[in-house]
Design a protein around this motif. Sequence first.
Motif, PDB file in Angstrom:
ATOM      1  N   MET A 132      21.863  15.040  82.407  1.00 53.96           N
ATOM      2  CA  MET A 132      20.821  14.255  83.061  1.00 53.96           C
ATOM      3  C   MET A 132      19.421  14.737  82.689  1.00 53.96           C
ATOM      4  SD  MET A 132      22.480  13.897  86.885  1.00 53.96           S
ATOM      5  CE  MET A 132      21.227  12.780  87.493  1.00 53.96           C
ATOM      6  N   ALA A 133      19.326  15.701  81.798  1.00 49.88           N
ATOM      7  CA  ALA A 133      18.022  16.276  81.448  1.00 49.88           C
ATOM      8  C   ALA A 133      17.136  15.233  80.771  1.00 49.88           C
ATOM      9  CB  ALA A 133      18.211  17.483  80.533  1.00 49.88           C
ATOM     10  N   SER A 134      15.823  15.431  80.911  1.00 48.05           N
ATOM     11  CA  SER A 134      14.859  14.484  80.353  1.00 48.05           C
ATOM     12  C   SER A 134      13.730  15.229  79.656  1.00 48.05           C
ATOM     13  CB  SER A 134      14.276  13.605  81.466  1.00 48.05           C
ATOM     14  OG  SER A 134      13.331  14.333  82.233  1.00 48.05           O
ATOM     15  N   ASN A 135      12.801  14.451  79.105  1.00 46.55           N
ATOM     16  CA  ASN A 135      11.620  15.021  78.461  1.00 46.55           C
ATOM     17  C   ASN A 135      10.376  14.849  79.317  1.00 46.55           C
ATOM     18  OD1 ASN A 135      13.069  13.812  75.521  1.00 46.55           O
ATOM     19  ND2 ASN A 135      12.683  15.980  75.849  1.00 46.55           N
ATOM     20  N   TYR A 136      10.545  14.684  80.625  1.00 47.87           N
ATOM     21  CA  TYR A 136       9.382  14.491  81.493  1.00 47.87           C
ATOM     22  C   TYR A 136       8.365  15.610  81.275  1.00 47.87           C
ATOM     23  CZ  TYR A 136       6.765  13.345  85.741  1.00 47.87           C
ATOM     24  OH  TYR A 136       5.775  12.993  86.629  1.00 47.87           O
ATOM     25  N   ASN A 137       7.093  15.247  81.269  1.00 50.92           N
ATOM     26  CA  ASN A 137       5.987  16.147  80.922  1.00 50.92           C
ATOM     27  C   ASN A 137       6.052  16.605  79.469  1.00 50.92           C
ATOM     28  OD1 ASN A 137       4.976  17.997  83.962  1.00 50.92           O
ATOM     29  ND2 ASN A 137       5.212  15.810  83.585  1.00 50.92           N
ATOM     30  N   THR A 138       6.749  15.825  78.628  1.00 51.04           N
ATOM     31  CA  THR A 138       6.960  16.161  77.211  1.00 51.04           C
ATOM     32  C   THR A 138       7.464  17.600  77.068  1.00 51.04           C
ATOM     33  OG1 THR A 138       5.198  14.596  76.650  1.00 51.04           O
ATOM     34  CG2 THR A 138       5.946  16.019  74.888  1.00 51.04           C
ATOM     35  N   ARG A 139       8.499  17.888  77.837  1.00 51.15           N
ATOM     36  CA  ARG A 139       9.162  19.190  77.750  1.00 51.15           C
ATOM     37  C   ARG A 139      10.399  19.058  76.864  1.00 51.15           C
ATOM     38  NH1 ARG A 139       8.662  23.216  81.418  1.00 51.15           N
ATOM     39  NH2 ARG A 139      10.938  23.336  81.704  1.00 51.15           N
ATOM     40  N   ASN A 140      10.586  20.025  76.006  1.00 50.04           N
ATOM     41  CA  ASN A 140      11.763  20.036  75.140  1.00 50.04           C
ATOM     42  C   ASN A 140      13.013  20.375  75.935  1.00 50.04           C
ATOM     43  OD1 ASN A 140      10.316  19.508  72.741  1.00 50.04           O
ATOM     44  ND2 ASN A 140       9.757  21.672  72.569  1.00 50.04           N
ATOM     45  N   ARG A 141      14.102  19.667  75.649  1.00 52.39           N
ATOM     46  CA  ARG A 141      15.351  19.989  76.320  1.00 52.39           C
ATOM     47  C   ARG A 141      15.897  21.327  75.818  1.00 52.39           C
ATOM     48  NH1 ARG A 141      18.610  14.507  75.631  1.00 52.39           N
ATOM     49  NH2 ARG A 141      17.441  14.582  73.655  1.00 52.39           N
ATOM     50  N   ALA A 142      16.634  21.988  76.694  1.00 53.54           N
ATOM     51  CA  ALA A 142      17.061  23.368  76.466  1.00 53.54           C
ATOM     52  C   ALA A 142      18.136  23.466  75.393  1.00 53.54           C
ATOM     53  CB  ALA A 142      17.590  23.957  77.775  1.00 53.54           C
ATOM     54  N   ALA A 143      18.317  24.684  74.912  1.00 50.94           N
ATOM     55  CA  ALA A 143      19.453  25.004  74.047  1.00 50.94           C
ATOM     56  C   ALA A 143      20.685  25.223  74.918  1.00 50.94           C
ATOM     57  CB  ALA A 143      19.153  26.245  73.213  1.00 50.94           C
ATOM     58  N   GLU A 144      21.869  25.144  74.269  1.00 51.03           N
ATOM     59  CA  GLU A 144      23.130  25.371  74.966  1.00 51.03           C
ATOM     60  C   GLU A 144      24.006  26.307  74.147  1.00 51.03           C
ATOM     61  OE1 GLU A 144      24.632  21.575  77.257  1.00 51.03           O
ATOM     62  OE2 GLU A 144      23.819  20.968  75.307  1.00 51.03           O
ATOM     63  N   VAL A 145      24.728  27.182  74.856  1.00 52.83           N
ATOM     64  CA  VAL A 145      25.585  28.183  74.224  1.00 52.83           C
ATOM     65  C   VAL A 145      26.945  28.157  74.907  1.00 52.83           C
ATOM     66  CG1 VAL A 145      25.939  30.668  73.890  1.00 52.83           C
ATOM     67  CG2 VAL A 145      23.676  29.665  73.504  1.00 52.83           C
ATOM     68  N   LEU A 146      28.007  28.212  74.124  1.00 53.81           N
ATOM     69  CA  LEU A 146      29.374  28.310  74.639  1.00 53.81           C
ATOM     70  C   LEU A 146      29.875  29.728  74.399  1.00 53.81           C
ATOM     71  CD1 LEU A 146      31.944  26.926  75.775  1.00 53.81           C
ATOM     72  CD2 LEU A 146      32.570  26.413  73.405  1.00 53.81           C
ATOM     73  N   VAL A 147      30.298  30.384  75.481  1.00 53.19           N
ATOM     74  CA  VAL A 147      30.782  31.768  75.408  1.00 53.19           C
ATOM     75  C   VAL A 147      32.305  31.779  75.400  1.00 53.19           C
ATOM     76  CG1 VAL A 147      31.014  33.888  76.752  1.00 53.19           C
ATOM     77  CG2 VAL A 147      28.761  32.875  76.399  1.00 53.19           C
ATOM     78  N   ASP A 148      32.853  32.561  74.495  1.00 51.83           N
ATOM     79  CA  ASP A 148      34.296  32.758  74.387  1.00 51.83           C
ATOM     80  C   ASP A 148      34.540  34.257  74.280  1.00 51.83           C
ATOM     81  OD1 ASP A 148      37.002  32.696  73.890  1.00 51.83           O
ATOM     82  OD2 ASP A 148      36.847  31.731  71.924  1.00 51.83           O
ATOM     83  N   GLY A 149      34.731  34.907  75.434  1.00 56.98           N
ATOM     84  CA  GLY A 149      34.893  36.356  75.452  1.00 56.98           C
ATOM     85  C   GLY A 149      33.596  37.041  75.076  1.00 56.98           C
ATOM     86  N   THR A 150      33.607  37.755  73.943  1.00 52.31           N
ATOM     87  CA  THR A 150      32.394  38.426  73.460  1.00 52.31           C
ATOM     88  C   THR A 150      31.625  37.573  72.463  1.00 52.31           C
ATOM     89  OG1 THR A 150      33.636  39.490  71.677  1.00 52.31           O
ATOM     90  CG2 THR A 150      33.456  40.701  73.759  1.00 52.31           C
ATOM     91  N   GLN A 151      32.167  36.407  72.118  1.00 48.02           N
ATOM     92  CA  GLN A 151      31.542  35.542  71.121  1.00 48.02           C
ATOM     93  C   GLN A 151      30.673  34.489  71.802  1.00 48.02           C
ATOM     94  OE1 GLN A 151      31.998  36.040  67.679  1.00 48.02           O
ATOM     95  NE2 GLN A 151      32.934  37.915  68.485  1.00 48.02           N
TER      96      GLN A 151
END
Length: 428
Positions: free
Chosen positions: A385-404
């Motif tokens: 549901m994220a948006s660019n309101y206030n011309t903000r960049n959407r965040a990065a995303e990371v998937l964790v698998d144990g130590t990776q």
Amino acid sequence: MHSDRLPGHPHIAYLGDELFLEETPLSALAQQYGTPLFVYSKTAMLTALAAYQQGFAGRQVQICYAMKANSTLGIIQLFAQAGCGFDVVSQGEMTRVLAAGGQASRIIFSGVGKTRAEMRAALHAGVGCFNVESEAELEVLNEVALGLGLQAPVSIRVNPNVDPQTHPYISTGLKGNKFGIAHERVVQTYQRAAALPGLSVQGIDCHIGSQITQEAPYLDALDRMLDLVEAIEAAGVPIHHIDMGGGLGIDYNGETPPQADALWRKLLARLDARGFGQRALMIEPGRSLVGNAGVCITEVLYLKPGEQKNFCIVDAAMNDLPRPAMYQAYHHIVPLKPRTSPPDTWEVVGPICESGDWIGHDRTLSVQQGDWLAVLSAGAYCMSMASNYNTRNRAAEVLVDGTQAHLIRERESYADQIRLEHLPVLTQ
């Protein structure tokens, strides 16, 4: 090393003075990828899915992930590889499923406002079933399918008028909601569907809401659905599968929803008692698979003590985490590295120019400028549901698998945001 696991979040724990997701320190990810940052636990998602799979052992059930909860390709791929189908509500969501390796034949296409273009695209792709939500949609889908020389497999979404006892914005099975066919119109609608040459009636569907924390609404809806199946089949239209939707809630702040396997044992017992135990089933869980698997890491930008309230201003905002502003929702907020200094009470707010831009009210925290905080239960209905309101960049995303740790979405750039815009040549 001493480990303190967070209640309701078995894959998040403090090891020493560091908050870990699985075996990965979250501060290392914040340092590497910046903030705001969404981080998800692979194990948490597969564990949540396993509860459904265990509850359905020995039954003919297709689990379709309701990807509106989180539509990131890396998440979709994980569930596709685990054997899930998908519940989509737009051509865009269908495109994401196919891009992530999901099978079109295991897609259920839901939604109250399907366009003709979406219907054509879904028919060309070979989706498994359309969940039709109005009598008018039946007519249009029949016309589109005939125009392509195809038959559209359909189930009809029924509005059983069951109160899911959840937030009104995410209640979908009451008479006043926009979803589904009214209970009293169902038999006639099925007879019409069976008469249309471009349609092939496959099943019946209902979905009564989201963040449901009690079992009674499900049992009530199931009984009403089975009553309808009996009536529809008595009218000469066979029903091959029963789709009970999704909506099972999670623990945000002490809620105690039933466990998926326990809930489905009771629902399956009800099906057996009424003679439907061998009927094919479909379900569409979303939030319960991903909600508590994700956190949002945010940096404390400023502390602003005041006469009435103390404000902790962070770099995550309502465009990143819409649920508090939209639903007045509660998310636990915890430090990545706890401090021993006495805590204060803070309003945790974002930088957007809206008084509604808040993440948490009246939170007891010991924080300093530059600290990192984790907003918990952020796996569902946040990034999607994220948006660019206030011309903000959407965040990065990371998937964790144990130590990776796998980067599954790069942080958006300003160039990404303006790429599709054009400056017109205006006459003076």
